[in-house]
Motif scaffolding. Structure first.
Motif, PDB file in Angstrom:
ATOM      1  N   ILE A 133       0.896  -1.088   0.035  1.00  0.00           N
ATOM      2  CA  ILE A 133       0.057   0.143  -0.051  1.00  0.00           C
ATOM      3  C   ILE A 133       0.954   1.229  -0.154  1.00  0.00           C
ATOM      4  CG2 ILE A 133      -1.655   1.304   1.588  1.00  0.00           C
ATOM      5  CD1 ILE A 133      -2.782  -1.467   2.359  1.00  0.00           C
ATOM      6  N   ARG A 134       0.480   2.268  -0.992  1.00  0.00           N
ATOM      7  CA  ARG A 134       1.448   3.262  -0.974  1.00  0.00           C
ATOM      8  C   ARG A 134       1.475   4.031   0.338  1.00  0.00           C
ATOM      9  NH1 ARG A 134       3.392   5.959  -5.382  1.00  0.00           N
ATOM     10  NH2 ARG A 134       2.109   4.953  -6.644  1.00  0.00           N
ATOM     11  N   GLY A 135       2.707   4.586   0.469  1.00  0.00           N
ATOM     12  CA  GLY A 135       2.994   5.448   1.767  1.00  0.00           C
ATOM     13  C   GLY A 135       3.186   6.737   1.336  1.00  0.00           C
ATOM     14  N   GLU A 136       3.812   7.434   2.134  1.00  0.00           N
ATOM     15  CA  GLU A 136       4.463   9.024   2.026  1.00  0.00           C
ATOM     16  C   GLU A 136       5.787   8.973   1.370  1.00  0.00           C
ATOM     17  OE1 GLU A 136       3.696  11.124   5.306  1.00  0.00           O
ATOM     18  OE2 GLU A 136       1.461  10.775   5.330  1.00  0.00           O
ATOM     19  N   THR A 137       6.460   7.901   1.190  1.00  0.00           N
ATOM     20  CA  THR A 137       7.838   7.686   0.702  1.00  0.00           C
ATOM     21  C   THR A 137       7.996   7.191  -0.474  1.00  0.00           C
ATOM     22  OG1 THR A 137       8.391   5.888   1.898  1.00  0.00           O
ATOM     23  CG2 THR A 137       8.550   7.990   3.213  1.00  0.00           C
ATOM     24  N   TYR A 138       9.178   7.075  -1.067  1.00  0.00           N
ATOM     25  CA  TYR A 138       9.417   6.293  -2.370  1.00  0.00           C
ATOM     26  C   TYR A 138       9.656   4.823  -1.865  1.00  0.00           C
ATOM     27  CZ  TYR A 138      12.314   4.896  -6.275  1.00  0.00           C
ATOM     28  OH  TYR A 138      12.701   4.217  -7.332  1.00  0.00           O
ATOM     29  N   HIS A 139       9.554   4.415  -0.797  1.00  0.00           N
ATOM     30  CA  HIS A 139       9.643   3.002  -0.446  1.00  0.00           C
ATOM     31  C   HIS A 139       8.469   2.101  -1.257  1.00  0.00           C
ATOM     32  CE1 HIS A 139      10.814  -0.438   2.040  1.00  0.00           C
ATOM     33  NE2 HIS A 139       9.623  -0.663   2.369  1.00  0.00           N
ATOM     34  N   PHE A 140       7.310   2.447  -1.485  1.00  0.00           N
ATOM     35  CA  PHE A 140       6.309   1.829  -2.037  1.00  0.00           C
ATOM     36  C   PHE A 140       6.651   1.584  -3.458  1.00  0.00           C
ATOM     37  CE2 PHE A 140       3.162   2.133  -5.531  1.00  0.00           C
ATOM     38  CZ  PHE A 140       2.040   1.260  -4.945  1.00  0.00           C
ATOM     39  N   GLU A 141       7.472   2.319  -4.317  1.00  0.00           N
ATOM     40  CA  GLU A 141       7.973   1.944  -5.425  1.00  0.00           C
ATOM     41  C   GLU A 141       9.171   1.117  -5.535  1.00  0.00           C
ATOM     42  OE1 GLU A 141       7.404   5.224  -4.503  1.00  0.00           O
ATOM     43  OE2 GLU A 141       5.748   5.660  -6.224  1.00  0.00           O
ATOM     44  N   LEU A 142       9.955   1.036  -4.605  1.00  0.00           N
ATOM     45  CA  LEU A 142      11.114   0.214  -4.290  1.00  0.00           C
ATOM     46  C   LEU A 142      10.551  -1.192  -4.284  1.00  0.00           C
ATOM     47  CD1 LEU A 142      14.125  -0.207  -3.980  1.00  0.00           C
ATOM     48  CD2 LEU A 142      13.469  -0.016  -1.425  1.00  0.00           C
ATOM     49  N   VAL A 143       9.644  -1.275  -3.376  1.00  0.00           N
ATOM     50  CA  VAL A 143       9.217  -2.564  -2.828  1.00  0.00           C
ATOM     51  C   VAL A 143       8.388  -3.245  -4.097  1.00  0.00           C
ATOM     52  CG1 VAL A 143       7.684  -3.923  -1.126  1.00  0.00           C
ATOM     53  CG2 VAL A 143       9.204  -2.177  -0.465  1.00  0.00           C
ATOM     54  N   SER A 144       7.506  -2.431  -4.661  1.00  0.00           N
ATOM     55  CA  SER A 144       6.665  -2.758  -5.801  1.00  0.00           C
ATOM     56  C   SER A 144       7.551  -3.260  -6.990  1.00  0.00           C
ATOM     57  CB  SER A 144       5.845  -1.756  -6.161  1.00  0.00           C
ATOM     58  OG  SER A 144       4.997  -1.444  -5.391  1.00  0.00           O
TER      59      SER A 144
END
Length: 154
Positions: free
Chosen positions: A86-97
């Motif tokens: 689930i998208r959060g407020e940081t770039y972490h979403f894109e990295l994990v996806s």
């Protein structure tokens, strides 16, 4: 070489198949429900309960290594990756996806084993909940269809 178009025939007979499921525990309420629905659909398609193995890993980034360990055993006709990012407020979403998706694809190609990628990538929990049933059911159907197709091709 056969002239028949095998792409038009959908073989959803799971009677002789062995399927592995790797489920990410992160967003557990969503992923555990997805695993339940996927498992139920596999049984409805004829896969024997004893031929379905489910393992759980911490999160989506750990899914590919568990899939690789299962693929290394050469016991599975197909695998299913289950997770929810689930998208959060940081770039972490894109990295994990991106990295989890690339890892799943790499394992599939390296081992020539079909992997149904049911790792949800959504903006919010409501989107995830709206997709749980269909995505999990589709993953089971993809796993069975692709296992049968690969059996015909190899």
């Amino acid at each position: 070489m056969q002239a028949a178009d095998q792409g038009n025939a959908t073989d959803l007979d799971g009677r002789d198949l062995v399927i592995g499921i790797v489920r990410a525990r992160f967003n557990d309420a969503i992923t555990s429900r997805m695993a339940e629905v996927c498992h139920a659909e596999l049984l409805a398609l004829g896969v024997q309960p004893k031929h379905v193995t489910t393992i759980t890993v911490p999160g989506a980034l750990e899914v590919p290594i568990a899939l690789k360990a299962m693929a290394d055993q050469d016991d599975y006709d197909a695998l299913v990756a289950i997770g929810c990012i689930i998208r959060g407020e940081t770039y972490h979403f894109e990295l994990v996806s991106n990295e989890s998706g690339a890892g799943v694809t790499r394992v599939s190609l390296d081992h020539q084993v079909p992997i149904a990628n049911a790792i949800l990538t959504v903006e919010n929990e409501a989107q995830a909940l709206a997709r749980v049933e269909d995505k999990a059911r589709d993953a089971a159907r993809v796993a069975v269809e692709m296992a049968n197709l690969m059996d015909d091709l190899l």
